[in-house]
Design an enzyme around this catalytic site. Structure first.
Site, mmCIF file in Angstrom:
data_model
loop_
_atom_site.group_PDB
_atom_site.id
_atom_site.type_symbol
_atom_site.label_atom_id
_atom_site.label_comp_id
_atom_site.label_asym_id
_atom_site.label_seq_id
_atom_site.Cartn_x
_atom_site.Cartn_y
_atom_site.Cartn_z
ATOM 1 N N ASP A 195 4.181 -12.126 -2.049
ATOM 2 C CA ASP A 195 4.827 -10.873 -1.663
ATOM 3 C C ASP A 195 5.041 -10.900 -0.157
ATOM 4 O O ASP A 195 4.092 -11.036 0.610
ATOM 5 C CB ASP A 195 3.950 -9.675 -2.046
ATOM 6 C CG ASP A 195 4.570 -8.352 -1.599
ATOM 7 O OD1 ASP A 195 5.694 -8.059 -2.045
ATOM 8 O OD2 ASP A 195 3.937 -7.635 -0.798
ATOM 9 N N GLU B 128 9.994 -12.496 -4.930
ATOM 10 C CA GLU B 128 10.944 -11.440 -5.280
ATOM 11 C C GLU B 128 12.362 -11.881 -4.947
ATOM 12 O O GLU B 128 12.599 -12.559 -3.942
ATOM 13 C CB GLU B 128 10.618 -10.159 -4.506
ATOM 14 C CG GLU B 128 9.333 -9.482 -4.950
ATOM 15 C CD GLU B 128 9.027 -8.266 -4.106
ATOM 16 O OE1 GLU B 128 8.811 -7.193 -4.680
ATOM 17 O OE2 GLU B 128 8.998 -8.400 -2.867
ATOM 18 N N CYS C 295 0.689 -1.164 -11.544
ATOM 19 C CA CYS C 295 -0.680 -1.674 -11.506
ATOM 20 C C CYS C 295 -0.724 -3.034 -12.195
ATOM 21 O O CYS C 295 -0.282 -3.168 -13.345
ATOM 22 C CB CYS C 295 -1.641 -0.697 -12.199
ATOM 23 S SG CYS C 295 -3.351 -1.292 -12.248
ATOM 24 N N CYS D 153 -3.277 -2.805 -15.549
ATOM 25 C CA CYS D 153 -2.944 -2.085 -16.788
ATOM 26 C C CYS D 153 -1.446 -1.874 -16.984
ATOM 27 O O CYS D 153 -1.020 -1.448 -18.057
ATOM 28 C CB CYS D 153 -3.670 -0.737 -16.834
ATOM 29 S SG CYS D 153 -3.102 0.452 -15.593
ATOM 30 N N CYS E 192 -5.479 2.735 -8.882
ATOM 31 C CA CYS E 192 -4.915 3.157 -10.166
ATOM 32 C C CYS E 192 -5.781 4.267 -10.777
ATOM 33 O O CYS E 192 -6.976 4.043 -11.055
ATOM 34 C CB CYS E 192 -4.823 1.967 -11.121
ATOM 35 S SG CYS E 192 -4.097 2.413 -12.727
ATOM 36 N N CYS F 211 -6.814 3.046 -14.807
ATOM 37 C CA CYS F 211 -7.826 2.040 -15.146
ATOM 38 C C CYS F 211 -8.887 1.873 -14.061
ATOM 39 O O CYS F 211 -9.870 1.153 -14.252
ATOM 40 C CB CYS F 211 -7.171 0.691 -15.435
ATOM 41 S SG CYS F 211 -6.404 -0.074 -13.984
ATOM 42 N N ASP G 111 -0.402 -5.064 -1.156
ATOM 43 C CA ASP G 111 0.392 -6.290 -1.137
ATOM 44 C C ASP G 111 -0.179 -7.343 -2.088
ATOM 45 O O ASP G 111 0.574 -8.106 -2.707
ATOM 46 C CB ASP G 111 0.471 -6.848 0.288
ATOM 47 C CG ASP G 111 1.223 -5.918 1.241
ATOM 48 O OD1 ASP G 111 2.091 -5.174 0.757
ATOM 49 O OD2 ASP G 111 0.933 -5.937 2.448
#
Length: 395
Positions: A183, A267, A322, A325, A340, A343, A350
């Site tokens: 990332d 990406e 996330c 999950c 999150c 979960c 990042d």
């Protein structure tokens, strides 16, 4: 595949004069062909690449200096013009607001393209021969591998370079059995799924004050004066240094990932689109300084030459989702921690994004994972290549 090698060349004063005259003749030809295209368009006449190429022998009568330039180089000027036109047309089709193609001012045409012929490179003795120019000393810091297809001569400030394009077979690296998600960002240049957080070098930002001072003094200097030329040269040197530092950093970081991972997931960023968003000027400068597109491009061609696989994934929700999950957890740019509520998974935002990139690239199901403490990698460690034992192949 075609690989480019860049070498400094050292023409003497007489040869520099020939190169400068040849570049200016190419600039004149580029502008003259563009003028012909504009006039034909106003009259409703549609010209083709072959039409403008057939004009070159006639234009040699109009400007005898064209006879001092190798014929293939003149043909490549025509090719460059049509490539620029096609690039503008493609941008317009993508919805971008693009004006007309501009004429090249004095000093703005900086490249000559010897395609397939008109050159001879002696790698053993460091000598480059160019048709209608002569012999030039070239510093061969590494040998060219493969069959040489073309040579570009480029002027950068007061320096000259030869970019040698060669067709060579990919050199496959041994398999590592590892994959990684990366990332890219502004706070850290890159965070990967192994928990490495690479420092953003911000080369341009570090000398922004110096650049601003030189630009201020340049704007106050009288046009055509020696003082103005002196400040212009100073500014060019600062920008050249920034570019060299950035390229060195990107080359070594991309080489690390290609050497150590069989599969690299990143990406598929629309960097131009990001620059057009409503960010402030500082953010725009930082995005430009980071050079994410160049980094991904380097990963792409190095991965291809090494037999690795680069996978580009859809960037939508890689930060918001996330990685444990799969739930969407909305965050602002200022939120640096992913927490999150569904979960209970918590980690650096990042790192969470890098895991999502790897999951999407490998098309893996979402499974519970453990948070990793990030290992900070400084710019100097990247440049020294000491943050992990690497194979000797660099560049």
């Amino acid at each position: 595949m075609i690989i480019s090698y860049k070498y400094p060349i050292f023409p003497d004063e007489a040869t520099q004069q020939k190169l400068a005259e040849a570049l200016d003749a190419c600039r004149w030809l580029y502008n003259r062909l563009l003028q012909e295209l504009n006039e034909a368009k106003e009259k409703g006449i549609k010209l083709t690449t072959y039409d403008t190429q057939n004009m070159i022998p006639v234009l040699k009568l109009e400007n005898p200096k064209l006879n001092l330039v190798y014929s293939k180089v003149l043909q490549m000027v025509n090719y460059t013009l049509w490539s620029n036109i096609k690039g503008l047309s493609a941008s317009k089709k993508n919805g971008r607001k693009i004006g007309r193609l501009r004429f090249k001012g004095y000093g703005w045409y900086k490249t000559m393209y010897y395609n397939q012929s008109g050159f001879k490179l002696d790698q053993d003795h460091g000598c480059l021969h160019l048709s209608k120019i002569g012999d030039i000393k070239i510093k061969m810091h590494r040998k060219v591998q493969g069959c040489i297809k073309a040579i570009l001569i480029k002027r950068e400030g007061r320096q000259w370079f030869a970019i040698v394009q060669a067709d060579q077979e990919p050199e496959t690296l041994p398999a590592t059995g590892k994959s990684v998600g990366i990332d890219v960002g502004l706070k850290s240049f890159a965070v990967d799924t192994d928990g490495n957080s690479v420092e953003n070098p911000r080369f341009a930002e570090k000398v922004a004050t110096k650049v601003k001072n030189i630009q201020r003094r340049l704007s106050r200097a009288m046009k055509g004066s020696n003082n103005r030329e002196k400040f212009k040269e100073k500014l060019n040197k600062v920008h050249e240094r920034i570019n060299n530092q950035r390229l060195d950093f990107l080359h070594k970081l991309s080489r690390h990932y290609v050497n150590n991972y069989d599969i690299i997931c990143v990406e598929d960023l629309d960097v131009k689109g990001l620059k057009e968003k409503g960010y402030n000027k500082g953010t725009h400068r930082n995005i430009h300084d980071a050079s994410w597109s160049k980094f991904i491009f380097m990963l792409s061609y190095k991965a291809e030459s090494a037999g690795r696989k680069l996978i580009k994934v859809d960037p939508r929700n890689t930060t918001q989702r996330c990685s444990t999950c799969g739930s969407i957890v909305r965050k602002e740019l200022s939120d640096r921690i992913h927490e999150c509520p569904y979960c209970g998974f918590s980690c650096d935002r990042d790192y969470n994004a890098s895991m999502n990139i790897l999951i999407a690239g490998m098309e893996q199901p979402v499974v519970p994972i453990e948070s990793k403490p990030l290992h900070h990698i400084s710019v100097m460690q990247v440049l020294a290549m000491k943050w992990e034992a690497l194979p000797s192949r660099v560049g």
